[in-house]
Design a protein around this motif. Structure first.
Motif, PDB file in Angstrom:
ATOM      1  N   TYR A 128      91.357  72.351   6.173  1.00  0.00           N
ATOM      2  CA  TYR A 128      91.093  70.954   6.446  1.00  0.00           C
ATOM      3  C   TYR A 128      91.224  70.455   7.433  1.00  0.00           C
ATOM      4  O   TYR A 128      90.932  69.763   7.593  1.00  0.00           O
ATOM      5  N   LYS A 129      91.735  71.128   8.224  1.00  0.00           N
ATOM      6  CA  LYS A 129      92.307  70.850   9.979  1.00  0.00           C
ATOM      7  C   LYS A 129      92.768  69.119   9.709  1.00  0.00           C
ATOM      8  O   LYS A 129      91.938  68.507  10.124  1.00  0.00           O
ATOM      9  N   THR A 130      94.258  69.224   9.102  1.00  0.00           N
ATOM     10  CA  THR A 130      94.709  67.483   9.231  1.00  0.00           C
ATOM     11  C   THR A 130      96.588  68.141   9.471  1.00  0.00           C
ATOM     12  O   THR A 130      96.110  68.697   8.757  1.00  0.00           O
ATOM     13  N   ARG A 131      97.101  66.567   9.801  1.00  0.00           N
ATOM     14  CA  ARG A 131      98.534  66.763   9.880  1.00  0.00           C
ATOM     15  C   ARG A 131      98.731  65.977   8.573  1.00  0.00           C
ATOM     16  O   ARG A 131      99.830  65.794   8.742  1.00  0.00           O
ATOM     17  N   GLU A 132      98.158  65.264   7.717  1.00  0.00           N
ATOM     18  CA  GLU A 132      98.288  64.949   6.631  1.00  0.00           C
ATOM     19  C   GLU A 132      99.357  65.927   5.041  1.00  0.00           C
ATOM     20  O   GLU A 132      98.573  66.838   5.769  1.00  0.00           O
ATOM     21  N   ILE A 147     105.908  51.520  10.110  1.00  0.00           N
ATOM     22  CA  ILE A 147     105.392  53.501  10.341  1.00  0.00           C
ATOM     23  C   ILE A 147     105.797  53.522  11.459  1.00  0.00           C
ATOM     24  O   ILE A 147     105.576  53.628  12.326  1.00  0.00           O
ATOM     25  N   GLU A 148     105.664  55.323  11.030  1.00  0.00           N
ATOM     26  CA  GLU A 148     106.455  55.910  12.649  1.00  0.00           C
ATOM     27  C   GLU A 148     105.019  57.275  12.832  1.00  0.00           C
ATOM     28  O   GLU A 148     104.914  57.894  13.588  1.00  0.00           O
ATOM     29  N   ASP A 149     104.441  57.117  11.427  1.00  0.00           N
ATOM     30  CA  ASP A 149     103.858  58.882  11.790  1.00  0.00           C
ATOM     31  C   ASP A 149     102.374  58.385  10.401  1.00  0.00           C
ATOM     32  O   ASP A 149     102.475  58.726   9.417  1.00  0.00           O
ATOM     33  N   PRO A 150     101.702  57.857  10.940  1.00  0.00           N
ATOM     34  CA  PRO A 150     100.440  57.010  10.256  1.00  0.00           C
ATOM     35  C   PRO A 150     100.335  58.620   9.091  1.00  0.00           C
ATOM     36  O   PRO A 150      99.097  57.591   8.431  1.00  0.00           O
ATOM     37  N   GLN A 151      99.686  59.269   9.543  1.00  0.00           N
ATOM     38  CA  GLN A 151      99.327  60.530   9.072  1.00  0.00           C
ATOM     39  C   GLN A 151      99.847  60.833   7.529  1.00  0.00           C
ATOM     40  O   GLN A 151      99.200  61.445   6.664  1.00  0.00           O
TER      41      GLN A 151
END
Length: 499
Positions: free
Chosen positions: A40-44, A72-76
């Motif tokens: 899915y090409k995601t960093r979530e 929030i340090e990582d919005p993903q």
């Protein structure tokens, strides 16, 4: 792929690798989550849930809940509490939100495929979205639709997780066995190291540094070794074995001598020079049991069995004594010790033993290449210096000679240069002025030293030294003549005056 047979396959894999079934399920779930993120090409963050009975797979996006945007340090990977409660009104800070969709920004030009999607692609999912909106991408694909690259990635992660589980199992099984004896077979050789098959599933290693030079093994040979370390390094066997460690000798005696096994005889310590010689100190808890005899066995049967196992290594069995002098005499066997004196080696924080032996026992006490005394010192925990009677007598004579020389020098220093017989007063004044103010300083001076004095030539310097030597000889002869008169019974001047 994901059907009712999945559970059976995972159980079979777990049985084959001797690891927990749940550990394999978790490893597969991690592997599939990694593959899904690539597809899915995601960093979530994603997680996979596999039904333990049906094998059905569910993939979800996981968000950590924080209080507000400032945290929030990582919005993903994180949502604010306000965002999270739009999905789950009961969620609290620190909780998790699980979503069945991915979120990406809709743009015309994609600069980061992990967070952005083209407008025309997004509109296939939701026809109403426009540039700048956020589109939710449903997670509907099954694992067999991820493609070759994602599948390869899942395979690597699964292999890594299973391998980690295997190594952890081996570590937990053997970490408590450090110092224990293990039986195995020589499986193969790698750059001088021996790889040992311990139980058909676990491999151990005997590094070259832990092998005895007197031993030679071939592939398939049965071998006994003691465990010295268990590590968690990612490559190679985890269990490190040794054929040179003194604990191997101790374990072999425990196997061969029932009195040691039941605690009647106690091994206090053991030291080895692998392949050559070993010393082991033993004591008995019962007065009627001879500890040395118990270890030797009938006609040496017990100790000979151990010597054969160690390929001919000589073993000295020594009765342990609390008194360090007695212990040292036993430890230096077969040499016979004349006497032992103990001093303290403060720098090394251990005793220092001076051992005296007869001249014909010196080489026996030291041993070949110093092996006997070195092993004895290690066994006792002391520094040992061995000397023969002849060496000691020589040292005493040298010490007495040095004391005599010192006394004579002290006596000569008491004689003023003006008191030297036949020394002209003018010469004495010259010597005293130059610093040669006593008999000892003149005797120790060379002609070159004295010619450095103004007015003294070489001939005069030699005469000055000769006069000093004659005076010394007269001083030495006087006590000898006096003692001779006393032995002959002739009255001395003092006696005569008393009479």
């Amino acid at each position: 792929m994901f059907d009712e047979n999945l559970s059976k396959n995972i159980k079979a894999l777990a049985y084959e690798k001797s690891i927990d079934v749940e550990r394999v399920f978790k490893a597969l779930e991690d592997a599939l989550a990694t593959a899904a993120r690539k597809y899915y090409k995601t960093r979530e963050p994603m997680e996979t849930i596999i039904d333990r009975v049906s094998g059905q797979m569910t993939m979800l996006v996981v968000k950590e809940v924080v209080e507000d945007e400032n945290q929030i340090e990582d919005p993903q990977a994180q949502w604010t509490l306000e965002q999270a409660r739009t999905v789950d009104p009961n969620v609290e800070v620190g909780g998790k939100i699980r979503l069945s969709y991915l979120s990406k920004e809709v743009v015309d030009v994609v600069r980061d495929p992990n967070t952005q999607i083209r407008t025309w692609e997004a509109q296939k999912i939701d026809p109403e979205v426009e540039q700048g909106d956020e589109v939710h991408i449903p997670i509907t694909k099954q694992a067999d639709e991820f493609g070759r690259i994602a599948a390869q990635s899942a395979k690597q992660v699964l292999y890594q997780k299973v391998r980690e589980a295997e190594r952890e199992k081996v570590y937990n099984e053997f970490i408590g066995k450090a110092g224990e004896l293990e039986n195995g077979y020589v499986k193969r050789f790698e750059r001088g190291d021996m790889i040992i098959d311990l139980n058909g599933k676990t491999e151990g290693i005997i590094p070259r540094s832990q092998q005895s030079r007197a031993e030679r093994y071939s592939q398939g040979d049965r071998i006994k070794a003691v465990i010295v370390d268990v590590h968690t390094q990612p490559k190679g066997p985890q269990v490190v074995l040794s054929r040179t460690d003194p604990r191997l000798l101790i374990k072999l005696f425990e196997m061969e001598v029932p009195e040691i096994y039941d605690g009647t005889v106690v091994i206090k310590d053991a030291v080895r020079e692998p392949g050559e010689r070993a010393k082991i100190a033993v004591m008995s808890r019962e007065r009627d049991v001879d500890p040395v005899g118990a270890c030797v066995g009938m006609k040496g049967s017990r100790v000979q069995s151990i010597i054969r196992e160690l390929r001919g290594e000589k073993i000295d069995i020594i009765p342990w004594k609390e008194d360090i002098v007695d212990f040292a005499q036993n430890a230096l066997a077969p040499a016979k010790i004349t006497r032992v004196s103990v001093t303290s080696d403060e720098a090394a924080h251990r005793p220092h033993l001076d051992v005296i032996v007869d001249n014909d026992q010196l080489s026996l006490a030291i041993g070949k290449r110093g092996l006997n005394v070195r092993l004895a010192a290690e066994l006792i925990g002391a520094k040992i210096d061995i000397k023969s009677e002849e060496e000691v007598k020589g040292e005493v004579a040298d010490a007495l000679s040095a004391m005599l020389q010192e006394a004579m020098a002290e006596s000569r220093s008491q004689v003023n240069v003006h008191d030297i017989d036949d020394m002209p007063a003018e010469w004495a004044d010259q010597l005293e002025e130059a610093g040669y103010d006593d008999l000892d300083s003149v005797l120790n001076a060379s002609p070159d030293d004295l010619t450095a004095i103004d007015g003294v030539d070489e001939e005069m310097a030699k005469q000055m030294i000769d006069l000093a030597r004659k005076h010394e000889q007269l001083e030495e002869q006087a006590p000898e003549e006096l003692s001779a008169e006393e032995e002959a019974g002739e009255p001395t001047q003092e006696e005569a005056s008393v009479e």
